[in-house]
Design a protein around this motif. Structure first.
Motif, PDB file in Angstrom:
ATOM      1  N   PHE A   1       0.839  -1.189   0.000  1.00  0.00           N
ATOM      2  CA  PHE A   1       0.000   0.000   0.000  1.00  0.00           C
ATOM      3  C   PHE A   1       0.881   1.249   0.000  1.00  0.00           C
ATOM      4  N   GLY A   2       0.329   2.331  -0.534  1.00  0.00           N
ATOM      5  CA  GLY A   2       0.989   3.618  -0.433  1.00  0.00           C
ATOM      6  C   GLY A   2       2.418   3.594  -0.931  1.00  0.00           C
TER       7      GLY A   2
ATOM      8  N   LEU B   1     -12.069  -3.221  -7.140  1.00  0.00           N
ATOM      9  CA  LEU B   1     -10.760  -2.601  -7.313  1.00  0.00           C
ATOM     10  C   LEU B   1     -10.764  -1.524  -8.391  1.00  0.00           C
ATOM     11  N   GLU B   2     -11.934  -1.200  -8.897  1.00  0.00           N
ATOM     12  CA  GLU B   2     -12.054  -0.219  -9.964  1.00  0.00           C
ATOM     13  C   GLU B   2     -12.448   1.156  -9.417  1.00  0.00           C
TER      14      GLU B   2
ATOM     15  N   ASP C   1      -3.929   0.790  -9.272  1.00  0.00           N
ATOM     16  CA  ASP C   1      -3.699   0.556 -10.698  1.00  0.00           C
ATOM     17  C   ASP C   1      -2.237   0.263 -11.036  1.00  0.00           C
ATOM     18  N   ARG C   2      -1.363   0.263 -10.046  1.00  0.00           N
ATOM     19  CA  ARG C   2       0.023  -0.108 -10.323  1.00  0.00           C
ATOM     20  C   ARG C   2       0.084  -1.566 -10.770  1.00  0.00           C
TER      21      ARG C   2
ATOM     22  N   LYS D   1      -3.374  -5.234  -8.021  1.00  0.00           N
ATOM     23  CA  LYS D   1      -4.684  -5.878  -7.889  1.00  0.00           C
ATOM     24  C   LYS D   1      -4.539  -7.335  -7.454  1.00  0.00           C
ATOM     25  N   GLU D   2      -3.481  -7.999  -7.888  1.00  0.00           N
ATOM     26  CA  GLU D   2      -3.242  -9.379  -7.444  1.00  0.00           C
ATOM     27  C   GLU D   2      -2.940  -9.419  -5.950  1.00  0.00           C
ATOM     28  N   ILE D   3      -2.236  -8.411  -5.470  1.00  0.00           N
ATOM     29  CA  ILE D   3      -1.984  -8.305  -4.025  1.00  0.00           C
ATOM     30  C   ILE D   3      -3.297  -8.137  -3.268  1.00  0.00           C
TER      31      ILE D   3
END
Length: 300
Positions: free
Chosen positions: A75-76, A172-173, A206-207, A211-213
């Motif tokens: 995160f972050g 996640l969108e 969006d990195r 999203k898999e994380i």
């Protein structure tokens, strides 16, 4: 331990410092404010945010408290190793958080828990209760009563990842991220929301690989429920001072989750605010005042 201070020049004690520490070979970013000689408050953020959610609270309380707000791994500005290279779980995030506090030499502290911050912070408190002086919960769930229909697809995903992944990915969108901030906010406070919040959160989501994380942590969340009896036993046995400042209109963790604290902690101070999931964005001044009064009475 290696520490990097990204601020330039001398900063007043009450200013916010932006730093990194290496924990288990991973870069952990954190924001710090206030005098370390004052009582410490550790601020643990939730999904899909980062320590940026505490940007105003850090300044509001820095005159009286020492505040530390880390970004969880993934995160972050903290390290984001690929999901296949790092065991993303709430157990592991707890381990890294303890490592950060140990590296900083923070032995005793109050905890501010929000969303994902709750299973992390309550693991810390339950395992080493003498370190924790008080708990502040803002949609920091610890009871089954707190779950709302929002969780149905997530619990379905926990049982069958493949069959439910497509639907879970919609969380996640950008539209879903914005909704987390706007739902439950009364009309007269909508103009207190800054679009910077959900725009920043979405940029992190969006990195490549993030999203898999998040999907892995969605799946792992089910194991937090196994810890609820232990969290509640910790409440009953150790009776930590607890302040609950919760958005009454939160459709992710409902207000019944706030009320449930009273079952094991009759002295818990429970405040239901006319707010949604990210109550700090619309009721930051009110929450800061509640914290100042609460910690002033409960933490020397």
């Amino acid at each position: 331990m290696s520490t990097t201070d990204t601020a330039v020049g001398d900063i007043a004690t009450n200013g916010v410092r932006h730093r990194t520490v290496e924990v288990q070979g991973l870069r952990v970013f954190y924001r710090e404010a206030g005098d370390p000689a004052n009582p410490t408050l550790v601020l643990l953020h939730g999904f899909p945010s980062s320590s940026a959610m505490f940007r105003n609270l850090l300044r509001d309380l820095a005159d009286s408290y020492h505040l530390i707000a880390p970004d969880h791994i993934g995160f972050g500005q903290s390290a984001m190793p690929p999901a296949g290279d790092f065991p993303y779980s709430f157990e592991k995030l707890t381990e890294v958080t303890v490592g950060l506090l140990d590296a900083l030499g923070v032995d005793r502290f109050a905890l501010y828990i929000q969303d994902y911050g709750a299973p992390i912070g309550l693991r810390i408190a339950g395992r080493d209760p003498e370190r924790v002086t008080a708990i502040i919960s803002q949609s920091g769930n610890a009871y089954l009563e707190g779950f709302t229909p929002f969780w149905e697809v997530l619990f379905a995903h926990a049982k069958d990842r493949a069959a439910n992944e497509a639907e879970v990915r919609t969380l996640l969108e950008a539209e879903a991220t914005r909704w987390q901030y706007t739902h439950g906010v009364p009309a007269d406070r909508l103009d207190r929301l800054t679009p910077d919040t959900w725009t920043l959160d979405q940029a992190y989501l969006d990195r490549p690989g993030n999203k898999e994380i998040q999907l892995q942590l969605f799946w792992d969340y089910q194991f937090n429920l196994d810890g609820y009896p232990g969290f509640q036993e910790y409440f009953r046995t150790h009776r930590p001072p607890v302040l609950v400042a919760w958005g009454e209109n939160d459709e992710i963790f409902g207000a019944d989750g706030a009320r449930a604290y009273a079952r094991d902690l009759p002295d818990a101070e429970i405040h239901l605010l006319d707010a949604g999931h990210f109550a700090l964005e619309t009721h930051g001044a009110e929450i800061a005042a509640l914290i100042r009064d609460f910690l002033g009475r409960k933490v020397s």
